[in-house]
Structures are given as structure tokens and as C-alpha cells.
Design an enzyme around this catalytic site. Sequence first.
Site, PDB file in Angstrom:
ATOM      1  N   ASP A 198      -2.986 -18.271   1.273  1.00  0.00           N
ATOM      2  CA  ASP A 198      -3.933 -19.021   0.424  1.00  0.00           C
ATOM      3  C   ASP A 198      -4.642 -20.086   1.253  1.00  0.00           C
ATOM      4  O   ASP A 198      -5.863 -20.249   1.182  1.00  0.00           O
ATOM      5  CB  ASP A 198      -3.227 -19.615  -0.814  1.00  0.00           C
ATOM      6  CG  ASP A 198      -1.923 -20.326  -0.497  1.00  0.00           C
ATOM      7  OD1 ASP A 198      -1.418 -20.218   0.641  1.00  0.00           O
ATOM      8  OD2 ASP A 198      -1.388 -21.000  -1.400  1.00  0.00           O
ATOM      9  N   TYR A 224       0.825  -1.213   0.000  1.00  0.00           N
ATOM     10  CA  TYR A 224       0.000   0.000   0.000  1.00  0.00           C
ATOM     11  C   TYR A 224       0.858   1.262   0.000  1.00  0.00           C
ATOM     12  O   TYR A 224       0.480   2.271  -0.570  1.00  0.00           O
ATOM     13  CB  TYR A 224      -0.898   0.043   1.245  1.00  0.00           C
ATOM     14  CG  TYR A 224      -2.226  -0.650   1.087  1.00  0.00           C
ATOM     15  CD1 TYR A 224      -2.292  -2.026   0.917  1.00  0.00           C
ATOM     16  CD2 TYR A 224      -3.416   0.067   1.131  1.00  0.00           C
ATOM     17  CE1 TYR A 224      -3.507  -2.667   0.793  1.00  0.00           C
ATOM     18  CE2 TYR A 224      -4.639  -0.560   1.007  1.00  0.00           C
ATOM     19  CZ  TYR A 224      -4.678  -1.928   0.836  1.00  0.00           C
ATOM     20  OH  TYR A 224      -5.889  -2.551   0.711  1.00  0.00           O
ATOM     21  N   ASP A 246     -12.454  -8.914   4.263  1.00  0.00           N
ATOM     22  CA  ASP A 246     -13.716  -8.980   3.504  1.00  0.00           C
ATOM     23  C   ASP A 246     -14.252 -10.411   3.482  1.00  0.00           C
ATOM     24  O   ASP A 246     -15.446 -10.643   3.611  1.00  0.00           O
ATOM     25  CB  ASP A 246     -13.521  -8.505   2.047  1.00  0.00           C
ATOM     26  CG  ASP A 246     -13.702  -6.996   1.888  1.00  0.00           C
ATOM     27  OD1 ASP A 246     -13.503  -6.262   2.888  1.00  0.00           O
ATOM     28  OD2 ASP A 246     -14.037  -6.548   0.775  1.00  0.00           O
ATOM     29  N   LYS A 267       3.010 -15.125   3.375  1.00  0.00           N
ATOM     30  CA  LYS A 267       3.316 -15.914   2.174  1.00  0.00           C
ATOM     31  C   LYS A 267       4.828 -16.158   2.206  1.00  0.00           C
ATOM     32  O   LYS A 267       5.594 -15.717   1.345  1.00  0.00           O
ATOM     33  CB  LYS A 267       2.863 -15.153   0.913  1.00  0.00           C
ATOM     34  CG  LYS A 267       2.897 -15.958  -0.357  1.00  0.00           C
ATOM     35  CD  LYS A 267       1.833 -17.043  -0.451  1.00  0.00           C
ATOM     36  CE  LYS A 267       1.998 -17.850  -1.722  1.00  0.00           C
ATOM     37  NZ  LYS A 267       1.107 -19.020  -1.789  1.00  0.00           N
ATOM     38  N   ASP A 304      -6.456  -6.799   4.188  1.00  0.00           N
ATOM     39  CA  ASP A 304      -7.542  -6.180   3.421  1.00  0.00           C
ATOM     40  C   ASP A 304      -8.414  -7.266   2.805  1.00  0.00           C
ATOM     41  O   ASP A 304      -9.644  -7.238   2.926  1.00  0.00           O
ATOM     42  CB  ASP A 304      -6.947  -5.293   2.317  1.00  0.00           C
ATOM     43  CG  ASP A 304      -8.034  -4.666   1.455  1.00  0.00           C
ATOM     44  OD1 ASP A 304      -9.001  -4.140   2.027  1.00  0.00           O
ATOM     45  OD2 ASP A 304      -7.918  -4.712   0.214  1.00  0.00           O
TER      46      ASP A 304
HETATM   47  C1  IPM Z   1     -10.471  -1.099   3.600  1.00  0.00           C
HETATM   48  C2  IPM Z   1     -10.701  -0.567   2.210  1.00  0.00           C
HETATM   49  C3  IPM Z   1      -9.554   0.362   1.856  1.00  0.00           C
HETATM   50  C4  IPM Z   1      -8.284  -0.427   1.890  1.00  0.00           C
HETATM   51  C5  IPM Z   1      -9.716   1.088   0.506  1.00  0.00           C
HETATM   52  C6  IPM Z   1     -11.033   1.830   0.396  1.00  0.00           C
HETATM   53  C7  IPM Z   1      -8.553   2.004   0.216  1.00  0.00           C
HETATM   54  O1  IPM Z   1     -10.836  -1.607   1.300  1.00  0.00           O
HETATM   55  O2  IPM Z   1     -10.363  -0.284   4.549  1.00  0.00           O
HETATM   56  O3  IPM Z   1     -10.411  -2.318   3.758  1.00  0.00           O
HETATM   57  O4  IPM Z   1      -7.913  -1.071   0.884  1.00  0.00           O
HETATM   58  O5  IPM Z   1      -7.607  -0.423   2.921  1.00  0.00           O
HETATM   59 MG    MG Z   2     -10.888  -3.523   2.185  1.00  0.00          MG
END
Ligand code: IPM
Ligand code: MG
Length: 373
Positions: free
Chosen positions: A225, A144, A253, A193, A249
Amino acid sequence: MPGVHKTIVVLPGDGIGPEVTAAATQVLEDCAEAFGHRFELLPYDFGGVAIDAFGTPLPKETLAACRAVDATLLGAVGGPKWESLPLEQRPEAGLLGIRRGLGLFINLRPLRLRESLRSISPLRLERIANCDFEIVRELAGDIYFGRHQTGTENGVEVARDEAVYSVPEVERVARYAFQRAAARRGHLTSIDKHNILATSVLWRKTVVAMAREYPRVTLDHQYVDNASMQLVLRPEQFDVIVTSNMFGDILSDEAAALAGSIGLIPSMSMGNTAKGALYEPIHGSAPTLAGKDAANPLGTIFSVCMMLRESFGLRAEADWIERGVDRVLDRGLRTADIAESPKQIVPSSVFLEQLRKELSENLRPTEQHGWGV
Ligand code: IPM
Ligand code: MG
């Protein structure tokens, strides 16, 4: 606890951000009134709305305000309107700027399923029965924040993103994760990884070296993975997960999906202390939902609960809000993303109204324990 006075910057942002922060700040105000606290809410522009007003997603005043207060509450940023801007001018660049500017290197994303929402998990009930874990994501380094380059090499277009970690960067986030695990079930899983990446070799070596300081924490390691598969196959094996920015990240999700909707998951981002931490739901700005009174406010309301607990030490207040939420959910009231049948669906404003009603009806002072809830 006697009344406290706290200052909170509110960054509604874009899309559904203003709606969910309005709902959550309303709950905060109800909490202040019920418990005799004072929460001073200071709204500032951030994200796409700040690009439109000031030409930058993170105006100096906004960052300065966040630095000066006890905590920041953020809605969401981004949307189609700003998608064609160069990367460094987009709303998301503001998010990275605020993380860097406030020195937020720890991102905590808890995955705790509400009892009445178990059946909306895409996993079978027995698979999620004992699912309760936290992801500690490193937030200030990795790919990042490395150099991003595009150019032409030997006549072809090439792009490059650099991933960098230093030992102290790994140590400071791992220390927090070890402590978190020590205060929970004593199990830390570090995800990397290590079979491919130099940053992962450094990551694992650093985490292993620190384990000696935490004899009561069992440390294990998974490749990212495999971890993404384990999250679905046996989520109950996790207590605290610590991982790098990029993997965190993605995995957070995936973990959110276990709960049935990303609209339910809160987060905290902090540096060395929880003073000045930033709280936000992990869902995005969901532009297609904006303005329809349909967004789930719970990710932001739970973020406010995290703020009360982690930054202000107000546990009873956070419990009070969460129990109110559970009662509304038990009555079968849902926003569309967490509904099991269309009959349950109510507008967000009705959900909030019912939550406020539950909260106002369920605060009773008791002599022994202060405010009983
Ligand atoms: C998160 C989001 C952010 C990230 C984006 C919106 C930049 O996906 O906070 O998880 O990738 O960190
Ligand atoms: Mg995210």
C-alpha cells in the site's frame, strides 16, 4: 555482430493484438535486412481466436511451437466475446497456461521515460525527472495459481482463492532481481504485505537471507500500500522492484501510468534463461480500438527491442530501433494515447511508415565499429 538466425513464434491474439504484432514484426524484418540477420517468424493461434478455431485458448501445437523456438512475441488476448465463458476456458486462462507451460516465472517490466514524452506523464516534470526503474514480478505462483473455489457454506455463496509461495519459488525470482539491481544502480526494493500475509512473511524472510550474497546491492522493503503511494510521490527512489505475482500485476499498471500511456510499456517473461522467453506489451487487447488503425504499436516494438537485447544479445540493433522511435516522436508524430494535441495524432500505419523511413535513413556502416547507428 555477424548475421544470426533466430526462430520466433508470433501470437497475434485478439483485439489490437494482430495490429501491434504486425507493426513490430515489420520492424523486426527491417532490422534483419539492415543488419544481415534472419528472423524466422512463425505465427500461431492463441487466445480468443484459438477458442473460436480449436475450442481452447492454448492449442497443444502453439505451446509446443513456443517451446521449440528462440523467443515468442505475443500481442494481447481477450475480449467481450469470451467474457461469459467459465474462468478456466477464457483467453486469459491461455495466458496463465503458456506462463506455466513454458516455465516463465520472471516477468520484467521496465519503466524508462522517453525524453520527448516526458510531458505526457500525469506527474509534474520535476517528479518524474529521474524516474528509471524496473519491476521484476514473480509470474508462476501466488493467488494466480492457487486453488480457486466457489461453493455454498452455511447456506451462503462463498468464493475462495488460495495464495501459495515456497522458498525456492521466491529465491529464483529474487536471485534474478538482485542480479538486475547489481548491474544497475545497486538498489533493490522488495514489496510485500508482511504485516498481514503468511506468504509475505516467507517472501521477506527469503529475500533478506539472500541479501548476504549480494553485498553491493542495498535491499529495502515496502508494504504494497505504501509502495503504490511512493510510486506516485517519489518514483525516482526506485531502481529495481521485486514483488509477488498479484502485487506486481497491480503495481506495474500504476507504474505504466507514470509514462503517460500503458501503450508504451514492454515486458519480458522468462524462466531460468532468456532463451525461449516471451515478449509482450503490457496493455490488453483494447477491443474498442481494434480495427481502427489507432493502436499504439510502441509497447510491442519496445518488446521486440527487449527481445533483441535480452534473448539475442543484439544491443546495437535494439538501440537503432529505439533511436528511430525517438526521432519520430521528436517530430511530433503520435498515436492518440500519447498525443499532447489533436494535431499530432496520426494513424498507427502512418506512425509505422514514418518509423521505417527513419530507420532506413539512419543506418550507416562504419569501419571501426561495424554497423554504426
Ligand atoms: C498482465 C495481465 C494478465 C495478468 C491478465 C490478462 C491475465 O493483466 O499480464 O498484467 O493478470 O497477469
Ligand atoms: Mg496486468
